[in-house]
Design a protein around this motif. Sequence first.
Motif, short mmCIF file in Angstrom:
data_model
loop_
_atom_site.label_atom_id
_atom_site.label_comp_id
_atom_site.label_asym_id
_atom_site.label_seq_id
_atom_site.Cartn_x
_atom_site.Cartn_y
_atom_site.Cartn_z
N LEU A 266 0.83 -1.30 0.14
CA LEU A 266 -0.24 0.09 -0.05
C LEU A 266 0.95 1.09 0.12
CD1 LEU A 266 -2.64 1.44 0.23
CD2 LEU A 266 -2.56 0.98 2.80
N THR B 111 2.13 2.00 -3.36
CA THR B 111 0.97 2.64 -4.36
C THR B 111 0.78 3.94 -4.02
OG1 THR B 111 -0.05 0.35 -4.29
CG2 THR B 111 -1.44 2.33 -4.82
N VAL B 112 0.56 4.53 -2.74
CA VAL B 112 0.83 5.81 -2.12
C VAL B 112 1.86 6.57 -2.59
CG1 VAL B 112 0.31 7.34 -0.19
CG2 VAL B 112 -0.68 5.22 -0.35
N TYR B 113 3.07 6.27 -2.44
CA TYR B 113 4.30 6.78 -2.74
C TYR B 113 4.26 7.05 -4.36
CZ TYR B 113 9.21 8.34 -3.28
OH TYR B 113 9.97 8.87 -3.56
N LYS C 261 1.70 9.87 -5.17
CA LYS C 261 1.68 11.30 -4.28
C LYS C 261 3.00 11.84 -4.16
CE LYS C 261 -2.77 10.95 -3.16
NZ LYS C 261 -3.62 11.90 -3.78
N GLN D 144 -6.17 14.13 2.32
CA GLN D 144 -6.50 13.06 1.00
C GLN D 144 -6.04 11.39 1.64
OE1 GLN D 144 -4.05 14.54 -2.28
NE2 GLN D 144 -3.85 16.39 -1.51
N LEU D 145 -5.15 11.34 2.83
CA LEU D 145 -4.85 10.15 2.92
C LEU D 145 -5.32 9.72 4.29
CD1 LEU D 145 -0.98 10.46 2.16
CD2 LEU D 145 -2.94 9.37 0.58
N GLU E 79 -3.00 4.90 5.40
CA GLU E 79 -2.36 5.22 4.15
C GLU E 79 -0.85 6.25 4.57
OE1 GLU E 79 -5.45 5.50 0.41
OE2 GLU E 79 -5.40 7.30 2.06
N SER F 41 1.42 3.66 5.87
CA SER F 41 2.08 2.80 5.04
C SER F 41 3.25 3.55 4.31
CB SER F 41 0.93 2.06 3.97
OG SER F 41 0.35 3.27 3.41
N VAL F 42 2.78 4.73 3.93
CA VAL F 42 3.69 5.47 2.82
C VAL F 42 4.70 5.87 3.61
CG1 VAL F 42 2.92 7.69 3.11
CG2 VAL F 42 3.90 7.24 1.10
#
Length: 416
Positions: free
Chosen positions: A309, A312-314, A317, A378-379, A383, A386-387
């Motif tokens: 996850l 994906t976020v990294y 964003k 936004q997160l 999230e 995870s990032v």
Amino acid sequence: MPSRSRILMALLIWFVGCTAEAQQRSSGNSVAARGEYLARAGDCIACHTAPEGRIFGGGRAMPTPFGTLFSSNITPDRDTGIGKWTAEDFYKAMHYGRFPDGGLMYPAMPFASYTKITREDSDAIFAYLKSIPAVNQKNREHDLRFPYNNRQLILGWRTLYFNEGEYIADPNKSAEWNRGAYLVEGLGHCGMCHSPINALGGTSQSEAFKGGLIPMQNWYAPSLTSNREAGLGDWSIKDITDLLKTGVSARGVVYGPMAEVVYNSLQYLTDEDTKAMAVYLKSIAEPTPTRASAASTLPSTESSLLMSLGKTVYDGKCATCHGAQGEGKPPHWPPLAGNQSIEMESAVNPIRMVLNGGYPPGTEGNPRPYGMPPFAGQLSDNEVASVVTYIRTSWGNRGTPVSAREANELRSAPLN
């Protein structure tokens, strides 16, 4: 002829008097100008100016574990500021932490550092403050819990943590090193944030500059001695001076309260003083320890899901600015791979950066660096966790995972 001689003599006396007065005025202006520079070096404006308030008018709230303190008016207003103070009164405040009547100042005023300042520098700062516009604004009463509202308790604190005395140069070090030590330990009062603070609000000398959580600000001030944190032993002098002067260097970037310091104070220092600070800071760093592997605190399946996850976020964003492999685009967007501030034991700062960003330029929270937007809206907590975990454990980074609970706690924490 005698009459003409008397006229010439009178004109000569008048001219000499005017010249002496002009020289005195010029000298006074020069002292005040030097005092303005020193006040910048001491970052006086940061505490003594409230948000949206008049410069040096005081009233800025300073939350502490013991209650809220409010900074004082240090403009030359005679009724509400320091207009009735003498240079001796001001030196007493800086050097001894006492009011003109002998009353004790709370150590939120960094007299434990300012005591190192010379009398000459104290007088110059006072001359500058006497030259600025007066602000008629009464000081706010502190809002401290019992028994901390009893100023006599400060006597105990002073016995434990206050070592009065001007800075004494080390004869075995260069003039440049000593100038840097004077600025870092004295005017800059860097140890106020970068040293661990105990339950009594004090720091032992043996723990100076070893880092700690800034009380009530929810930012972590990294160790200036450990090269695993902000210790600069492996940095070049240029990298250090760039960071101090602009908040951005090829090796890192400042944020949070430190960005305010750059904005209000450090960017105004001369190249010579900035370099002197860099020389001193580099010298107090400890030897670089062997890099250990990251020790995950999560089960392998949970850790794998978190990393997936996080990537994906990294990618969605962060990669545009910081690069797919965390390489960054210095000096505007710092690298995240091998970034010491990402790998520290405390994950407070990277979590805060993801949640709150670098703050918009010009705001009180963090005018520099530019460009880092907040992602709190936004997160989700998961999230964010995870990032941050992904960044702290990828590309050879040796940080540890963080949890959604940590992200949630900081999401609701005040910025200052």
